[in-house]
Design a protein around this motif. Structure first.
Motif, PDB file in Angstrom:
ATOM      1  N   SER A   1      33.645  33.199 -87.173  1.00  0.00           N
ATOM      2  CA  SER A   1      32.285  32.741 -87.448  1.00  0.00           C
ATOM      3  C   SER A   1      31.827  33.352 -88.760  1.00  0.00           C
ATOM      4  CB  SER A   1      31.339  33.154 -86.318  1.00  0.00           C
ATOM      5  OG  SER A   1      29.997  32.841 -86.635  1.00  0.00           O
ATOM      6  N   SER A   2      31.278  32.516 -89.651  1.00  0.00           N
ATOM      7  CA  SER A   2      30.864  33.017 -90.963  1.00  0.00           C
ATOM      8  C   SER A   2      29.718  32.171 -91.501  1.00  0.00           C
ATOM      9  CB  SER A   2      32.052  32.963 -91.936  1.00  0.00           C
ATOM     10  OG  SER A   2      31.721  33.553 -93.170  1.00  0.00           O
ATOM     11  N   GLY A   3      28.970  32.776 -92.451  1.00  0.00           N
ATOM     12  CA  GLY A   3      27.895  32.034 -93.112  1.00  0.00           C
ATOM     13  C   GLY A   3      26.516  32.493 -92.682  1.00  0.00           C
TER      14      GLY A   3
ATOM     15  N   ASN B   1      28.807  28.360 -91.071  1.00  0.00           N
ATOM     16  CA  ASN B   1      27.371  28.077 -90.945  1.00  0.00           C
ATOM     17  C   ASN B   1      26.992  27.414 -89.630  1.00  0.00           C
ATOM     18  OD1 ASN B   1      26.302  29.086 -93.487  1.00  0.00           O
ATOM     19  ND2 ASN B   1      27.477  27.448 -94.461  1.00  0.00           N
ATOM     20  N   MET B   2      27.734  27.711 -88.585  1.00  0.00           N
ATOM     21  CA  MET B   2      27.344  27.269 -87.244  1.00  0.00           C
ATOM     22  C   MET B   2      26.674  28.437 -86.543  1.00  0.00           C
ATOM     23  SD  MET B   2      30.566  25.037 -85.844  1.00  0.00           S
ATOM     24  CE  MET B   2      31.409  23.835 -86.886  1.00  0.00           C
ATOM     25  N   VAL B   3      25.610  28.166 -85.803  1.00  0.00           N
ATOM     26  CA  VAL B   3      24.881  29.234 -85.123  1.00  0.00           C
ATOM     27  C   VAL B   3      24.509  28.790 -83.721  1.00  0.00           C
ATOM     28  CG1 VAL B   3      23.923  30.190 -87.246  1.00  0.00           C
ATOM     29  CG2 VAL B   3      22.646  28.443 -86.024  1.00  0.00           C
ATOM     30  N   GLY B   4      24.055  29.750 -82.929  1.00  0.00           N
ATOM     31  CA  GLY B   4      23.500  29.453 -81.620  1.00  0.00           C
ATOM     32  C   GLY B   4      24.449  28.738 -80.689  1.00  0.00           C
TER      33      GLY B   4
ATOM     34  N   SER C   1      34.603  34.023 -77.058  1.00  0.00           N
ATOM     35  CA  SER C   1      35.501  33.037 -77.650  1.00  0.00           C
ATOM     36  C   SER C   1      35.600  33.172 -79.171  1.00  0.00           C
ATOM     37  CB  SER C   1      35.033  31.622 -77.291  1.00  0.00           C
ATOM     38  OG  SER C   1      33.710  31.406 -77.735  1.00  0.00           O
ATOM     39  N   ILE C   2      34.719  33.966 -79.775  1.00  0.00           N
ATOM     40  CA  ILE C   2      34.724  34.178 -81.221  1.00  0.00           C
ATOM     41  C   ILE C   2      35.487  35.466 -81.522  1.00  0.00           C
ATOM     42  CG2 ILE C   2      33.304  34.536 -83.273  1.00  0.00           C
ATOM     43  CD1 ILE C   2      31.058  33.040 -81.694  1.00  0.00           C
ATOM     44  N   ASP C   3      36.596  35.353 -82.222  1.00  0.00           N
ATOM     45  CA  ASP C   3      37.470  36.491 -82.467  1.00  0.00           C
ATOM     46  C   ASP C   3      37.030  37.337 -83.653  1.00  0.00           C
ATOM     47  OD1 ASP C   3      39.648  35.751 -80.474  1.00  0.00           O
ATOM     48  OD2 ASP C   3      39.603  33.950 -81.735  1.00  0.00           O
ATOM     49  N   ILE C   4      36.455  36.680 -84.675  1.00  0.00           N
ATOM     50  CA  ILE C   4      36.125  37.366 -85.929  1.00  0.00           C
ATOM     51  C   ILE C   4      34.735  36.947 -86.391  1.00  0.00           C
ATOM     52  CG2 ILE C   4      36.804  37.778 -88.334  1.00  0.00           C
ATOM     53  CD1 ILE C   4      39.583  36.518 -87.466  1.00  0.00           C
ATOM     54  N   ILE C   5      33.935  37.905 -86.798  1.00  0.00           N
ATOM     55  CA  ILE C   5      32.681  37.628 -87.496  1.00  0.00           C
ATOM     56  C   ILE C   5      32.834  38.185 -88.904  1.00  0.00           C
ATOM     57  CG2 ILE C   5      30.256  38.244 -87.703  1.00  0.00           C
ATOM     58  CD1 ILE C   5      30.089  38.233 -84.661  1.00  0.00           C
TER      59      ILE C   5
ATOM     60  N   VAL D   1      34.739  42.625 -86.726  1.00  0.00           N
ATOM     61  CA  VAL D   1      33.744  42.428 -87.780  1.00  0.00           C
ATOM     62  C   VAL D   1      34.449  42.658 -89.111  1.00  0.00           C
ATOM     63  CG1 VAL D   1      31.635  43.288 -88.849  1.00  0.00           C
ATOM     64  CG2 VAL D   1      31.788  43.090 -86.349  1.00  0.00           C
ATOM     65  N   ALA D   2      34.274  41.737 -90.063  1.00  0.00           N
ATOM     66  CA  ALA D   2      34.987  41.820 -91.334  1.00  0.00           C
ATOM     67  C   ALA D   2      34.050  41.570 -92.506  1.00  0.00           C
ATOM     68  CB  ALA D   2      36.136  40.807 -91.364  1.00  0.00           C
TER      69      ALA D   2
END
Length: 317
Positions: free
Chosen positions: A265-267, A238-241, A283-287, A149-150
């Motif tokens: 993932s951001s936005g 800005n991709m979700v779900g 599969s998502i390394d960073i939020i 988380v960043a």
């Protein structure tokens, strides 16, 4: 203890302190803050004089204590001493406690009051960011997210060091500190250059091997272009779900054996939608999120001078 990236630390014999991260010249900012708050005459200070007094620092709302070095430096410059009852990073006023005695400041009354507002504002803001950071990280972990988380670079001009410091105390990664910390190619860079491959190529020719390149993309196709061009991080903006999860998994499956890269993932990510699991997948390394430092509620602190002890009568009665 939690590491600076939000991961569990291995036991260590070293006594680590977030204050050790601060650059050599950070104290100069404190002097600037004091000069801003009192540019000419100190009318109130004239009233109270220089008798040595003590003041108690109270925390009156739930929060993670952060910003201790800044608070200390304010009063150090004003010839005052601070004694802390808690360590930085501790959670204060948990469980509805009305108020907590956090520290005691001792020094000339005029100088305590001269530093009061600067010290409280800095501590309240830094602790607020730390609290929001810790709450976001805890919510993400509870939802099953195991990655990084960043906090973003959407910080207050002139106050970035305090807000980034608060993120670290709260247990999250500070992402890039400034434009020199990492190459981030956003939509404007790509439009100006003409294409993602052209932007990545130009960036790599300048930054060399020692800098990561993070590319913001709007679609799976753009992400594929960025990875093939040599991006180290691909930000799915800005991709979700299910769209986010499907794209992240697809990229990992397609390129895992060919390229080394991270997916970010951001936005629009905040504690509410992270808690619902919208951005949670292995599969998502960073939020990355700005919600932990933009419009973040301050922690409520106050500083109160102790009343002078009653003088004994001249008769000794």
């Amino acid at each position: 203890m939690t590491s600076l990236s939000g991961q569990s630390e291995a036991p260590s014999k070293l006594k680590l302190s977030w204050a050790h991260l601060l650059p050599p010249a950070w104290e100069k900012k404190v002097q600037d803050w004091l000069e801003e708050d009192c540019p000419s005459f100190d009318w109130g200070g004239y009233v109270v004089g220089e008798d040595v007094k003590q003041a108690k620092l109270w925390c009156k709302s739930r929060g993670v204590l952060a910003g201790v070095p800044f608070f200390d430096e304010v009063f150090k410059r004003l010839d005052c001493q601070v004694k802390w009852n808690f360590e930085e990073g501790q959670l204060l006023a948990e469980g509805g406690s009305p108020k907590v005695h956090v520290a005691t400041v001792k020094g000339p009354a005029r100088k305590i009051l001269l530093g009061e507002r600067v010290a409280l504002n800095t501590l309240a803001r830094c602790s607020g960011v730390a609290t929001a950071s810790q709450d976001f990280l805890s919510t993400a972990r509870a939802a099953g997210y195991k990655g990084i988380v960043a906090g973003t670079r959407k910080t207050t001009p002139g106050f970035r060091i305090v807000e980034k410091y608060g993120m670290l105390v709260g247990g999250v990664d500070a992402h890039r500190y400034d434009l020199s910390s990492m190459v981030m190619l956003k939509d404007n860079h790509i439009w100006s250059t003409g294409s993602i491959p052209a932007a990545v190529s130009a960036a790599r020719s300048a930054c060399g091997f020692s800098m990561r390149i993070d590319v913001e993309v709007q679609s799976l196709e753009e992400a594929q272009q960025a990875i093939e061009a040599g991006a180290d991080v691909v930000m799915l903006d800005n991709m979700v779900g299910q769209e986010l999860v499907n794209n992240a998994k697809s990229l990992k499956e397609q390129f895992a054996q060919k390229h080394r890269f991270l997916i970010e993932s951001s936005g629009g990510i905040d504690v509410r939608n992270i808690g619902s699991g919208q951005h949670v997948d292995d599969s998502i390394d960073i939020i990355s999120t700005s919600s932990i430092h933009q419009s973040t509620k301050h922690v409520d602190f106050s500083l109160k001078l102790l009343p002078a002890p009653a003088e004994a009568s001249s008769t000794g009665v």
